[in-house]
Motif scaffolding. Structure first.
Motif, mmCIF file in Angstrom:
data_model
loop_
_atom_site.group_PDB
_atom_site.id
_atom_site.type_symbol
_atom_site.label_atom_id
_atom_site.label_comp_id
_atom_site.label_asym_id
_atom_site.label_seq_id
_atom_site.Cartn_x
_atom_site.Cartn_y
_atom_site.Cartn_z
ATOM 1 N N ALA A 144 -1.942 2.614 11.045
ATOM 2 C CA ALA A 144 -1.743 1.165 11.187
ATOM 3 C C ALA A 144 -0.522 0.835 12.041
ATOM 4 N N ILE A 145 0.428 1.751 12.134
ATOM 5 C CA ILE A 145 1.630 1.435 12.922
ATOM 6 C C ILE A 145 1.742 2.236 14.225
ATOM 7 N N ALA A 187 1.234 -5.458 12.585
ATOM 8 C CA ALA A 187 1.202 -4.027 12.273
ATOM 9 C C ALA A 187 1.767 -3.770 10.883
ATOM 10 N N LEU A 188 2.840 -4.482 10.552
ATOM 11 C CA LEU A 188 3.447 -4.284 9.226
ATOM 12 C C LEU A 188 2.497 -4.727 8.113
ATOM 13 N N ASP A 189 1.776 -5.824 8.352
ATOM 14 C CA ASP A 189 0.788 -6.264 7.346
ATOM 15 C C ASP A 189 -0.319 -5.227 7.183
ATOM 16 N N ALA A 190 -0.743 -4.659 8.306
ATOM 17 C CA ALA A 190 -1.792 -3.633 8.250
ATOM 18 C C ALA A 190 -1.281 -2.393 7.513
ATOM 19 N N LEU A 191 -0.004 -2.051 7.750
ATOM 20 C CA LEU A 191 0.623 -0.924 7.048
ATOM 21 C C LEU A 191 0.634 -1.182 5.540
ATOM 22 N N ALA A 192 1.057 -2.390 5.163
ATOM 23 C CA ALA A 192 1.131 -2.741 3.737
ATOM 24 C C ALA A 192 -0.265 -2.671 3.108
ATOM 25 N N ALA A 193 -1.247 -3.186 3.822
ATOM 26 C CA ALA A 193 -2.615 -3.195 3.279
ATOM 27 C C ALA A 193 -3.121 -1.769 3.094
ATOM 28 N N ALA A 194 -2.836 -0.901 4.069
ATOM 29 C CA ALA A 194 -3.302 0.490 3.973
ATOM 30 C C ALA A 194 -2.589 1.223 2.842
ATOM 31 N N ALA A 195 -1.289 0.955 2.685
ATOM 32 C CA ALA A 195 -0.531 1.604 1.604
ATOM 33 C C ALA A 195 -1.077 1.151 0.249
ATOM 34 N N LEU A 213 7.214 -2.166 -0.119
ATOM 35 C CA LEU A 213 8.200 -1.118 0.185
ATOM 36 C C LEU A 213 7.851 -0.367 1.468
ATOM 37 N N ALA A 214 6.564 -0.188 1.728
ATOM 38 C CA ALA A 214 6.151 0.520 2.947
ATOM 39 C C ALA A 214 6.667 -0.223 4.178
ATOM 40 N N LYS A 215 6.526 -1.548 4.157
ATOM 41 C CA LYS A 215 7.033 -2.357 5.280
ATOM 42 C C LYS A 215 8.532 -2.176 5.442
ATOM 43 N N ARG A 216 9.250 -2.299 4.331
ATOM 44 C CA ARG A 216 10.721 -2.223 4.402
ATOM 45 C C ARG A 216 11.175 -0.830 4.858
ATOM 46 N N ALA A 217 10.518 0.201 4.331
ATOM 47 C CA ALA A 217 10.926 1.564 4.701
ATOM 48 C C ALA A 217 10.637 1.805 6.187
ATOM 49 N N ALA A 218 9.506 1.281 6.665
ATOM 50 C CA ALA A 218 9.169 1.455 8.085
ATOM 51 C C ALA A 218 10.217 0.784 8.970
ATOM 52 N N LYS A 219 10.679 -0.394 8.565
ATOM 53 C CA LYS A 219 11.702 -1.091 9.363
ATOM 54 C C LYS A 219 13.014 -0.296 9.402
ATOM 55 N N ILE A 220 13.379 0.281 8.269
ATOM 56 C CA ILE A 220 14.617 1.080 8.237
ATOM 57 C C ILE A 220 14.461 2.324 9.122
ATOM 58 N N ALA A 221 13.312 2.978 9.017
ATOM 59 C CA ALA A 221 13.069 4.180 9.831
ATOM 60 C C ALA A 221 13.123 3.817 11.313
#
Ligand SMILES: Cc1cc2nc3c(=O)[nH]c(=O)nc-3n(C[C@H](O)[C@H](O)[C@H](O)COP(=O)(O)OP(=O)(O)OC[C@H]3O[C@@H](n4cnc5c(N)ncnc54)[C@H](O)[C@@H]3O)c2cc1C
Ligand code: FES
Ligand code: FES
Lengths: 158, 286
Positions: free
Chosen positions: B229-230, B239-247, B271-279
């Motif tokens: 998704a990302i 992309a972040l919404d798609a990431l959250a939905a997949a998680a 959390l997936a969204k937040r962790a992706a932003k930090i990474a």
């Protein structure tokens, strides 16, 4: 059960003991060596009352086997004061009334000393995080945190 | 119960393989001692691996890092090079327990204890870490995610010991992060944990990613759909919404006192969204 012979250094003194394989370091300290400063609050690593240092690292003595200590250097609360002279943390705990029943106190002192050895100028948040592995049912923590902050300030001035 | 402290992997492996009763490896002991003291296990033999030199070091190698199985969380936190290359792995390992627990607890013990909520495991899975296993028949290397097979169960065979964890070398513009949700600020078990590792190109587009979830299934999950998704995006809102939905879609959680199924599914996405932003920030993107 076969007894295991262990040679260690405790508070700077070479010490030998014999223990069973399933005895914790906390059991050894309290029951075999008469060092009853470390307390047993939970025996599951949650309360920190049994805190000691092993080779300079803060540890719960209830989560370590006595047999693991061959060749290790152990520091306990009994080694904190030099003779009659209290460590600054001990003095500040008394001054700030940072204890009531006192069960948690040796653990807090060992953990606080370990913090100050690594970080002489901690923030309040750092103090609270560093002491998160020590539980106190009496004081509500504030006086403990104040005593540690005050000690740090005084030791920096000294 | 007998206690042995061999100095070679071979000797350790033989002791375990030969034992007719129940035998356990001892690393930091922060799980094992609790289970021993509460009577949950009654070992006939405990094999302490801390005298085996190769389990005690963190080595920077041509292919990345080799972290000995007996290296404690406190030691990981003090290794500047490792922290720089894999901040997410180190932050996950350093979330385990208190300062006292950090003085002993190892990532390998965390992995072999096989708790679905083990904090360092999602970060290791996201990092594509591998483990070197020493056994009676020699050594083998497998991905971290193949070690736990269910709550409290691993794929390790009798006589096998994990010697070290391998972390790969980082391409430029890479970053990782681990976030967990707990009701307190310290000393609690993850309700949800998320590890994300990613690499960006010069324009800030994600070229590679791995996403892993903890505490939402019987084992830690690698979620390829969340990575997909990302990949190819700049982590824009869509992309972040798609990431959250997949998680969230990958979660197969239980209801317990720490959180309901619905809550865990929702929090995994957040959390997936937040962790992706930090990474992404750690990789030098924005
Ligand atoms: C107070 C407290 C708080 C905690 N908080 C957390 C937390 O926040 N997050 C979290 O994830 N965990 C937490 N834990 C659990 C524990 O600390 C971690 O799982 C830790 O990482 C275990 O590592 P260890 O080295 O102490 O393992 P050990 O107890 O030595 O071993 C754990 C298991 O793995 C096996 N094992 C160990 N090393 C090897 C090896 N090299 N090869 C094969 N098998 C091996 C052992 O036989 C045992 O079954 C906490 C524990 C305590 C007591
Ligand atoms: S007695 Fe060791 S932590 Fe409570
Ligand atoms: S003073 Fe009683 S537990 Fe802390």
């Amino acid at each position: 059960m076969s007894s295991i012979k262990v040679s260690t250094t405790i508070n700077g003194d070479p010490t030998e003991y014999v223990c069973e394989a399933d005895e914790t370091l906390l059991d050894v300290l309290r029951n075999r060596l008469g060092l009853t400063g470390a307390k047993e609050g939970c025996s599951t690593g949650d309360c920190g009352a049994c805190s000691v240092t092993i080779d300079g690292r803060l540890t719960c003595s209830c989560l370590v086997l006595g047999a693991e200590m061959d060749g290790a250097e152990i520091g306990t609360i009994e080694g904190m004061a030099s003779g009659e002279k209290l460590h600054p943390l001990q003095k500040k705990f008394i001054e700030h009334a940072a204890l009531q029943c006192g069960i948690c106190t040796p653990g807090f002192l060992i953990a606080a000393k370990s913090l100050l050895d690594h970080n002489p100028k901690p923030t309040e948040t750092e103090v609270r995080f560093a002491l998160a592995g020590n539980l106190c049912r009496c004081t509500g923590y504030d006086k403990i945190v104040r005593a540690v902050m005050d000690t740090a300030a005084e030791m920096r001035r000294a | 119960m007998r206690y042995e402290r061999p100095t070679t992997l071979q000797a350790a492996s033989q002791l375990l393989a030969k034992e007719k009763g129940s035998a356990y490896v001892l690393a930091g002991g922060t799980d094992l001692l609790v289970r021993l003291r509460t009577g949950f296990i009654e070992p006939d033999l405990i094999v302490d691996i801390k005298r085996i030199a190769s389990t005690r070091t963190i080595a920077k190698t041509a292919t990345g890092f080799k972290i000995g199985a007996a290296v404690s969380g406190a030691e990981l936190g003090e290794n500047a090079a490792l922290k720089k290359a894999w901040p997410g792995v180190v932050e996950a390992a350093n979330l385990i327990g208190s300062k006292q627990v950090q003085g002993r607890a190892t990532m390998t013990g965390n992995l072999c204890n096989a708790s679905p909520a083990a904090d360092s495991v999602p970060a290791l899975v996201a990092a594509a870490a591998k483990v070197v296993i020493a056994g009676p028949k020699g050594k083998r290397t497998i991905p971290v995610e193949q070690v736990p097979v269910g709550p409290g169960k691993t794929s390790l065979k009798k006589g096998e010991i994990i010697e070290a964890i391998l972390l790969p070398k980082r391409p430029a513009r890479s970053g990782d992060a681990y976030l967990r949700f707990i009701p307190r600020t310290e000393m609690d078990i993850a309700v949800v944990g998320v590890g994300v590792s990613l690499t960006l190109d010069a324009k800030g587009i994600v070229t590679a990613a791995r996403v892993s979830l903890g505490a939402v299934a019987p084992t830690v999950l690698l979620v390829p759909a969340a990575a997909k998704a990302i990949i190819g995006t700049k982590l824009d809102a869509k992309a972040l919404d798609a990431l959250a939905a997949a998680a969230s879609a990958a979660c197969k959680p239980i209801d317990d006192k720490r959180g309901t199924k619905d809550y865990r599914i929702k929090v995994a996405g957040v959390l997936a969204k937040r962790a992706a932003k930090i990474a992404q920030q750690r990789a030098g993107g924005k």
